[in-house]
Motif scaffolding. Structure first.
Motif, PDB file in Angstrom:
ATOM      1  N   LEU A 110       0.830  -1.202   0.000  1.00 38.09           N
ATOM      2  CA  LEU A 110       0.000   0.000   0.000  1.00 38.09           C
ATOM      3  C   LEU A 110       0.863   1.251   0.000  1.00 38.09           C
ATOM      4  N   LEU A 147      -3.078  -1.719   5.841  1.00 36.52           N
ATOM      5  CA  LEU A 147      -3.571  -2.699   4.875  1.00 36.52           C
ATOM      6  C   LEU A 147      -3.586  -4.080   5.497  1.00 36.52           C
ATOM      7  N   VAL A 158      -8.434  -1.583   3.749  1.00 38.03           N
ATOM      8  CA  VAL A 158      -7.571  -0.403   3.754  1.00 38.03           C
ATOM      9  C   VAL A 158      -8.192   0.628   4.693  1.00 38.03           C
TER      10      VAL A 158
END
Length: 289
Positions: A110, A147, A158
């Motif tokens: 992420l 994440l 998320v």
């Protein structure tokens, strides 16, 4: 009876006070979730290349190898516990990479802007991958650091660190993505919210924002473990995002907590970014039933 001179008496008093203080635990005000003692870490200091370590993960919950990222270079690092030597795969250019998760033999990373990078886990032993896929615009424009990829449901979660939608709502919003392995595709699949007033009710010193820096699911209880580096908090919710616990973290142990993961034995790992005076590290808390 011998006469005790003032200087000797002073020294005796000082030593007595020091002894009393030494016997008193400096962590008395800190609490821990059931099964863990957050005041007794097994610390693994990182090499200089991982001073700014952020996300951490295991493959199939096996703790024989720790996978990690740091928030400036697009590299996936791997190393054995307590072995500083690391090897790494370059998967992207320089950028603000914040969290990491592995499932379905695929690695997901992420970026702080919500973009997701993914590639086959089989690429992890290489020096560079040409099979990296970047997915954008599945979550609203905001700042993200947390994440988690859930193999049981094939969903990615998320969680916002700083999202406009949460400014006045006293919530922390997260987004759910469905992963379709056969197509190697991510699809938006809804959202969830954590009510920050519930944290305040449990931990009155909590202010107004969670600013989550990492999240993981406890494989035994299905509770969510969410850490906030800014607030120095570990927040635990149930699987419906109702807040159950909030634990204040000692700054002497948790310098800057940025990553969290469980292994198959339910041991808890938290990574801390370093600074000018402190090495980056991963600290392990053994699970005790």
């Amino acid at each position: 009876m011998k006469r005790i001179y003032p200087k000797c008496l002073y020294l005796i008093i000082v030593l007595a006070l020091f002894g009393a203080y030494a016997c008193k635990s400096p962590f008395g005000k800190y609490t821990s979730p059931k099964g863990y003692d957050l005041t007794k870490p097994d610390k693994f200091n990182m090499p200089s290349s991982l001073l700014e370590i952020s996300g951490i993960a295991f493959h199939d919950s096996n703790s024989d190898t720790i996978y990690s990222i740091q928030d400036e270079e697009g590299k996936l690092f791997r190393q054995k516990w307590d072995v500083k030597e690391q090897k790494n795969l370059k998967f992207g250019s320089r950028g603000d990479y914040e969290d990491l998760s592995i499932f379905h033999d695929r690695v997901f990373v992420l970026k702080s802007n919500g973009a997701l990078f993914s590639f086959p886990f089989s690429e992890a032993t290489k020096e560079k991958s040409d099979l990296v896929k970047e997915t954008k615009h599945l979550v609203p424009k905001a700042e993200y650091e947390s994440l988690y990829a859930d193999a049981a449901t094939s969903k990615l979660y998320v969680l916002c660190k700083n999202c406009p939608v949460d400014k006045k709502a006293k919530t922390a919003t997260g987004y759910i993505l469905d992963y379709q392995p056969s197509k190697d595709t991510l699809v938006a699949a809804g959202s969830f919210k954590i009510d920050l007033k519930q944290i305040k009710a449990i931990y009155p010193k909590f202010r107004t924002e969670l600013r989550a820096s990492a999240m993981a699911k406890n494989p035994k209880t299905n509770d969510w473990y969410i850490i906030s580096s800014v607030s120095k908090l570990l927040v635990i919710t149930d699987d419906k995002w109702n807040v159950k616990e909030a634990h204040h973290l000692s700054s002497s142990i948790f310098n800057q907590p940025e990553g969290i993961a469980f292994d198959k034995n339910l041991n808890l790992y938290i990574s801390n970014e370093g600074d000018e005076l402190t090495d980056g590290n991963i600290i392990k808390f053994k699970y005790t039933p």
